[in-house]
Enzyme design. Sequence first.
Site, PDB file in Angstrom:
ATOM      1  N   GLY A 238       0.870  -1.226   0.102  1.00 54.34           N
ATOM      2  CA  GLY A 238       0.290  -0.074  -0.078  1.00 54.34           C
ATOM      3  C   GLY A 238       0.772   1.263   0.105  1.00 54.34           C
ATOM      4  O   GLY A 238       1.961   1.019  -0.477  1.00 54.34           O
ATOM      5  N   GLU A 260       5.519  -3.561   0.926  1.00 56.92           N
ATOM      6  CA  GLU A 260       5.989  -3.141  -0.464  1.00 56.92           C
ATOM      7  C   GLU A 260       4.935  -1.807  -0.502  1.00 56.92           C
ATOM      8  O   GLU A 260       3.792  -1.694  -0.524  1.00 56.92           O
ATOM      9  CB  GLU A 260       5.046  -4.367  -1.378  1.00 56.92           C
ATOM     10  CG  GLU A 260       5.958  -4.404  -2.745  1.00 56.92           C
ATOM     11  CD  GLU A 260       5.166  -3.737  -3.546  1.00 56.92           C
ATOM     12  OE1 GLU A 260       5.781  -2.481  -3.782  1.00 56.92           O
ATOM     13  OE2 GLU A 260       4.204  -3.933  -4.054  1.00 56.92           O
ATOM     14  N   CYS A 294       1.614   0.199  -8.398  1.00 57.58           N
ATOM     15  CA  CYS A 294       3.000   0.663  -7.651  1.00 57.58           C
ATOM     16  C   CYS A 294       4.053   0.322  -8.825  1.00 57.58           C
ATOM     17  O   CYS A 294       5.043   1.045  -8.725  1.00 57.58           O
ATOM     18  CB  CYS A 294       3.349  -0.187  -6.389  1.00 57.58           C
ATOM     19  SG  CYS A 294       3.317  -1.942  -6.730  1.00 57.58           S
TER      20      CYS A 294
HETATM   21  C1  UN1 Z   1       1.969  -5.467 -11.715  1.00 63.11           C
HETATM   22  O1  UN1 Z   1       2.741  -4.853 -12.053  1.00 63.11           O
HETATM   23  O2  UN1 Z   1       1.145  -6.296 -12.269  1.00 63.11           O
HETATM   24  O3  UN1 Z   1       0.698  -2.727  -5.741  1.00 63.11           O
HETATM   25  C2  UN1 Z   1       1.618  -6.048 -10.020  1.00 63.11           C
HETATM   26  C3  UN1 Z   1       0.975  -2.963  -6.931  1.00 63.11           C
HETATM   27  C4  UN1 Z   1       2.165  -3.823  -7.001  1.00 63.11           C
HETATM   28  C5  UN1 Z   1       1.776  -5.260  -7.998  1.00 63.11           C
HETATM   29  C6  UN1 Z   1       2.230  -4.935  -9.369  1.00 63.11           C
HETATM   30  N1  UN1 Z   1       2.424  -4.429  -5.703  1.00 63.11           N
HETATM   31  O4  UN1 Z   1       0.763  -2.345  -7.744  1.00 63.11           O
END
Ligand code: UN1
Length: 505
Positions: A238, A260, A294
């Site tokens: 988040g 993350e 992200c």
């Molecule tokens: C992706 O790039 O397909 O929160 C997944 C997010 C990341 C996951 C990305 N933890 O966007």
Amino acid sequence: MKAAPAHTLEMPATAELRHFIAGQWRLGTGAPISSLNPARPGEVVAAGTQATTNDVDAAMTAALAAARGWARTPMHERGEVLLRAAAHIETNAQAWGLELAREEGKALEEGTGEVTRAAAILRYYSAEGDRLAGEVFSSPRRGERIIVTRKPLGVVGVVTPFNFPIAIPAWKIAPALVYGNTVVWKPASTVPLLAMRLAQALDAAGLPTGVLNLLIGPGALGNHLVEHPGLDGLTFTGSTRVGRALSAKAAGLGVPIQAEMGGKNAAIVLADADLELAVDQVLLGAFRSSGQKCTATSRLILQDSIADAFLERLSDRLDQWHIGDPTDPSVTMGPVVSDAAAEDIRTGVRAAQAQGARLVYGGVDSPTHAGTALPAARSFLAPTVLEVPRTATTTVNPAWREEFFGPVLSFVRATTMKDAFDLANDSKFGLSCALFTQDVTAVLEGIDELDVGILHVNSESAGADPHVPFGGAKKSGYGPKEQGGAAKEFFTHTTTVYLRGGATS
Ligand code: UN1
């Protein structure tokens, strides 16, 4: 001006929200909660009552009671539950993909793709019993071997974001479960229905009572969870703000955490790149899911000699994107998750423009996209491209620094490859990067120089496979990485066994 495409679907019924505690689907005891369709003002996708801190305690009690039995269940049996859940998810992919599009706002194809991706993640982890379970070392002493074996942490808290309402939970919960942990899960309160769907799949697959518990409610529940004395680990994805607060709290309590967080990911297009390919990929990286990943591309670094040609193609291609209700299959980009999120993005972009960023496409206050009116809901934003001029203030502009988490791409012009790499590294974040070039020397240099957790060479900055590590460098992540073998680092601890036979020889 053309009118926005008319929307033909009926307004579906509101789903009832339930929490999953100790194997029971319970009504919450807290205040009312509902998830809203960001594309259609007033449409309630799901409604119920929030969980309270008492419910968190009940879920923790259930997870603690189930922990030993689940840890002693053979990993192959645990994997079979995941496999059955994967099949259940696949059967429901169309229906749940539609619900995802309604609840979160991503385009229908992406929503259905995400549901299928969740199933693929469960399938990957279901086979963990067939993979390496530990290590054997020689001993300096005669008649001895040293074995390193792995055990679950115990009860793990899972806190997940709105932007991948089923795939991110799957990539945390599947390894947590297969390695023998029990789980208390708090998803983002904006996407509770998809959380319920994943929990329903695991319940239908025969997960024993208390092994997974789901609580729907506000962020405060996450704070209560991390402070619970029974918690053995916490995995979070988040915002940087919440991730740091939870990490600080967890560290103070000695609870291992995997967090993350943010990204301000760059796509670098060098002069020799295949421009068609680079434009296609940058579009996907920057604007799919309305830029709410992200891993999304939010900075674009163009080598001077191709910059204008690239921008022209990018604009032509963006003109062909359809912005509208994501449940309409012809729509390429829906709204952002809520009116409030859209308002934050508008505020950030206005500040960037006030500090010298120049609008080159769209605009957060634009009521149209490519000559077509945007839908009326305030959650819709036109895809927007800003140029951040190369001046002394480039690197302090919010368009360069801040994660807007929306359909906004900020570009700068670079002189040389080295200049481009320096610009890409000029961020506190280091999650992913996309490098476009056909020059193998530049690729090798990029692998050494670009300080990121994930580097895509000639593909978009987003996307992740379940069998390889996922996570960021610098301030993008805290604690062990996710996915593949990396997940084992977080969800288990090792026991080093000095093993000798019992008889004197
Ligand atoms: C992706 O790039 O397909 O929160 C997944 C997010 C990341 C996951 C990305 N933890 O966007």
